[in-house]
Enzyme design. Structure first.
Site, PDB file in Angstrom:
ATOM      1  N   HIS A 142       0.817  -1.220   0.000  1.00  0.00           N
ATOM      2  CA  HIS A 142       0.000   0.000   0.000  1.00  0.00           C
ATOM      3  C   HIS A 142       0.854   1.275   0.000  1.00  0.00           C
ATOM      4  O   HIS A 142       0.331   2.359  -0.274  1.00  0.00           O
ATOM      5  CB  HIS A 142      -0.904   0.040   1.231  1.00  0.00           C
ATOM      6  CG  HIS A 142      -2.059  -0.901   1.167  1.00  0.00           C
ATOM      7  ND1 HIS A 142      -3.010  -0.864   0.175  1.00  0.00           N
ATOM      8  CD2 HIS A 142      -2.431  -1.924   1.988  1.00  0.00           C
ATOM      9  CE1 HIS A 142      -3.908  -1.804   0.382  1.00  0.00           C
ATOM     10  NE2 HIS A 142      -3.581  -2.471   1.470  1.00  0.00           N
ATOM     11  N   ASP A 179      -4.361 -10.774  -1.927  1.00  0.00           N
ATOM     12  CA  ASP A 179      -4.690 -10.187  -0.634  1.00  0.00           C
ATOM     13  C   ASP A 179      -6.057  -9.505  -0.714  1.00  0.00           C
ATOM     14  O   ASP A 179      -6.634  -9.358  -1.790  1.00  0.00           O
ATOM     15  CB  ASP A 179      -3.600  -9.197  -0.214  1.00  0.00           C
ATOM     16  CG  ASP A 179      -3.473  -9.087   1.296  1.00  0.00           C
ATOM     17  OD1 ASP A 179      -4.284  -9.697   2.008  1.00  0.00           O
ATOM     18  OD2 ASP A 179      -2.566  -8.384   1.766  1.00  0.00           O
ATOM     19  N   HIS A 181      -7.205  -6.399  -0.243  1.00  0.00           N
ATOM     20  CA  HIS A 181      -7.437  -5.019  -0.656  1.00  0.00           C
ATOM     21  C   HIS A 181      -6.610  -4.641  -1.885  1.00  0.00           C
ATOM     22  O   HIS A 181      -5.479  -5.086  -2.037  1.00  0.00           O
ATOM     23  CB  HIS A 181      -7.079  -4.060   0.496  1.00  0.00           C
ATOM     24  CG  HIS A 181      -7.799  -4.367   1.759  1.00  0.00           C
ATOM     25  ND1 HIS A 181      -7.160  -4.596   2.956  1.00  0.00           N
ATOM     26  CD2 HIS A 181      -9.128  -4.506   2.020  1.00  0.00           C
ATOM     27  CE1 HIS A 181      -8.045  -4.856   3.893  1.00  0.00           C
ATOM     28  NE2 HIS A 181      -9.251  -4.816   3.352  1.00  0.00           N
TER      29      HIS A 181
END
Length: 379
Positions: A142, A179, A181
């Site tokens: 992220h 994953d 997200h």
């Protein structure tokens, strides 16, 4: 003969970002009780301990990490951000982005983790191992160019892709992400670039629609990168069979047309059935099947060259998921059963071969992605 490498170091457990609970640092509210912070110091140690206790670790080739250089960290991040990380780490730590903290000494630990990923990539590219799994923290996917996000501090995946381009001259790198997200940090780096194909499944509706963690199928990339960004939004509650269907009907045919020279897996486990933050239903057995599918892509297209790197996920069930992924990579069988199949007097908790049938909304989402991507790929 397949040889699977394992990159791990005890120091990864010593990254201590902050006190808090779930995703919330204590600094965000005076009412946060200081327990159960998602990325705590034991998050990956349990997985290593299971591999060790079961003896499965003896079937894996140990890969020694080394520290990434500042130049390597700058393959994606700004000098100002790396300087900030070093300054905070040398002091008492602090916030580097929303829900993202470093602790005292974190810079050296993160450098070792990123360098370990690069060492694993080298081992795969040099043929010392067929594939590799990097059991590490903190996560990174992220993280954006000049700040962290959601436990992620340094974007090791973008650095790995850049490293593979610079050192080995690769032109077709495939990042596969199972994953929970969507990874805004990977999106930022490659959204208009055809040399890295980002394809992923994520739980839709977890955050505000079209937030950085929830992208519609229409987010296909820009410019030369159109068709090389492939989000597969999956409804909450999607289990093994829904994800397997998405992999077999979308990811496999696209991969075999793209013909990657290297496969990098964002091996997070926040979509596992017991994860405290996610709402998906993947079992450890399901992760093994997804791994076998991805390994097949690498076997057919790039002599098996695959590096899987630990990302999100937490809880006592996650080590079973990690163990099953390593079974899928190595082709070897651990003595560890998938915990939810253990007979507890009335049969297993769940039969992963029959549970979580593909629902209408899951099938509709998969068909939507296929329609969107059919502009670029034969599906």
């Amino acid at each position: 003969m397949v040889q699977t490498g394992l990159m791990y170091h005890e120091n990864f457990n010593w990254h201590n970002p902050c006190d808090g609970a779930l995703i919330f640092p204590a600094a965000y509210s005076k009412w946060v009780e200081l327990k159960s912070y998602y990325d705590d110091v034991n998050r990956i140690r349990q997985s290593f301990n299971l591999l060790n206790r079961s003896g499965f670790i003896d079937d894996l080739i140990p890969l020694e990490p080394r520290k990434a250089t500042r130049e390597e960290l700058l393959y994606f991040h700004s000098p100002q951000y790396i300087d900030k990380l070093k300054t905070l780490s040398d002091a008492e730590g602090g916030e580097v982005g929303p829900f993202a903290y470093v602790g005292k000494g974190s810079y050296d630990i993160i450098s070792l983790a990123v360098g370990g990923d690069l060492a694993a990539l080298d081992a795969v590219m040099d043929g010392k191992v067929t594939n590799a799994f990097c059991l590490q923290r903190p996560p990174g996917a992220h993280a954006e160019k000049d700040h962290g996000y959601g436990f992620c501090i340094v974007n090791n995946f973008n650095i790995m892709a850049n490293y593979a381009q610079k050192k080995y001259g690769l032109k077709r790198i495939m990042i596969i992400d199972w994953d929970c997200h969507y990874k805004n940090g990977i999106h930022e780096a490659w959204y208009n670039d055809p040399e890295v194909l980002y394809i992923e499944t994520h739980q839709t509706g977890t955050f505000g629609r079209n937030s950085s963690h929830d992208k519609d199928a229409e987010n296909v990339g820009e410019g030369d990168g159109r068709g090389y960004n492939i989000p597969i939004p999956m409804p909450a509650g999607t289990g093994d069979l829904g994800h397997i269907k998405a992999f077999e009907e979308i990811i496999v045919p696209i991969a075999d047309q793209y013909k990657p020279e290297l496969v990098i897996v964002v091996a997070g486990f926040a979509a596992n059935i017991f994860d405290p933050l996610g709402g998906q239903q993947i079992t450890a057995t399901g992760y093994k099947k997804l791994t076998e599918i991805v390994k097949g892509i690498a076997d057919r297209n790039c002599e098996g060259r695959l590096v899987a790197v630990m990302e999100g996920g937490a809880g006592s069930y996650m080590p079973f998921c990690v163990s099953k992924v390593l079974e899928g990579l190595s082709g070897k069988k651990s003595v560890v059963e998938d915990l939810i199949t253990v007979d507890c007097g009335f049969g297993g908790f769940i039969n992963p071969n029959t549970a979580n049938a593909v629902s209408i909304d899951q099938a509709n989402q998969i068909e939507k992605v296929k329609r969107v991507q059919s502009e670029f790929w034969k599906l």
